[in-house]
Scaffold this active site. Structure first.
Site, short mmCIF file in Angstrom:
data_model
loop_
_atom_site.label_atom_id
_atom_site.label_comp_id
_atom_site.label_asym_id
_atom_site.label_seq_id
_atom_site.Cartn_x
_atom_site.Cartn_y
_atom_site.Cartn_z
N GLU A 17 0.58 -1.28 -0.02
CA GLU A 17 -0.46 -0.44 -0.38
C GLU A 17 1.15 1.43 -0.19
O GLU A 17 2.64 1.22 0.04
CB GLU A 17 -0.78 0.09 1.07
CG GLU A 17 -1.98 -0.89 1.28
CD GLU A 17 -3.09 -0.49 2.23
OE1 GLU A 17 -2.95 0.47 2.70
OE2 GLU A 17 -3.27 -1.23 2.93
N HIS A 51 -6.27 0.27 -2.17
CA HIS A 51 -6.27 -1.40 -1.58
C HIS A 51 -5.43 -1.70 -2.94
O HIS A 51 -6.44 -2.08 -4.03
CB HIS A 51 -7.72 -0.82 -2.27
CG HIS A 51 -8.10 -0.29 -0.35
ND1 HIS A 51 -9.17 -0.24 0.40
CD2 HIS A 51 -7.41 0.76 0.12
CE1 HIS A 51 -9.60 0.16 1.43
NE2 HIS A 51 -8.30 0.80 1.52
ZN LIG Z 1 -7.67 1.80 3.13
#
Ligand SMILES: [Zn+2]
Length: 124
Positions: free
Chosen positions: A25, A73
């Site tokens: 991420e 994500h």
């Molecule tokens: Zn998130």
């Protein structure tokens, strides 16, 4: 000032960052001028707690305006998690989530309550 748009180059950069960090991420802060998101401020580390987001906001020089955050994500839906909602509520009004496959439309924008909100894409 209300955020109403994002510069296409910034959006492209966010999608590119999602792609190059995959499967990790990333999270960044978004800066704006005259209601348009024009800048990405990287934050050290790959995860940000609501505490570190708050500290970051306090370090922003006077005159700079933070629109909100953007993160990705890598797997999973483009909806905010509970942790995301906590950060959203404390750091700005416009929060972008990008996700796999990082195409032109692989992103959504949310307000500080976590509701999806429209965001115009403009060319500066
Ligand atoms: Zn998130």
């Amino acid at each position: 000032m209300l955020v109403h748009a994002i510069d296409r180059e910034v959006l492209d950069l966010l999608l590119e960052m999602g792609k190059s960090n995959f499967p990790d991420e990333f999270i960044v802060m978004l800066g704006m001028e005259k209601g348009v998101i024009t800048t990405v401020y990287p934050i050290a580390g790959t995860t940000v707690t609501s505490d570190s987001a708050t500290i970051f906001m306090e370090m922003i020089p006077l005159g700079m305006q933070i629109a909100g955050t953007a993160h990705c994500h890598p797997r999973g839906a483009l909806w905010p998690s509970d942790a995301d909602l906590q950060i959203f509520s404390e750091s700005g009004q416009c929060h972008i989530i990008v996700g796999d496959p990082f195409e032109v439309d692989s992103w959504r924008c949310f307000d500080r309550e976590g509701y999806e909100r429209p965001l115009e894409v403009v060319t500066a």
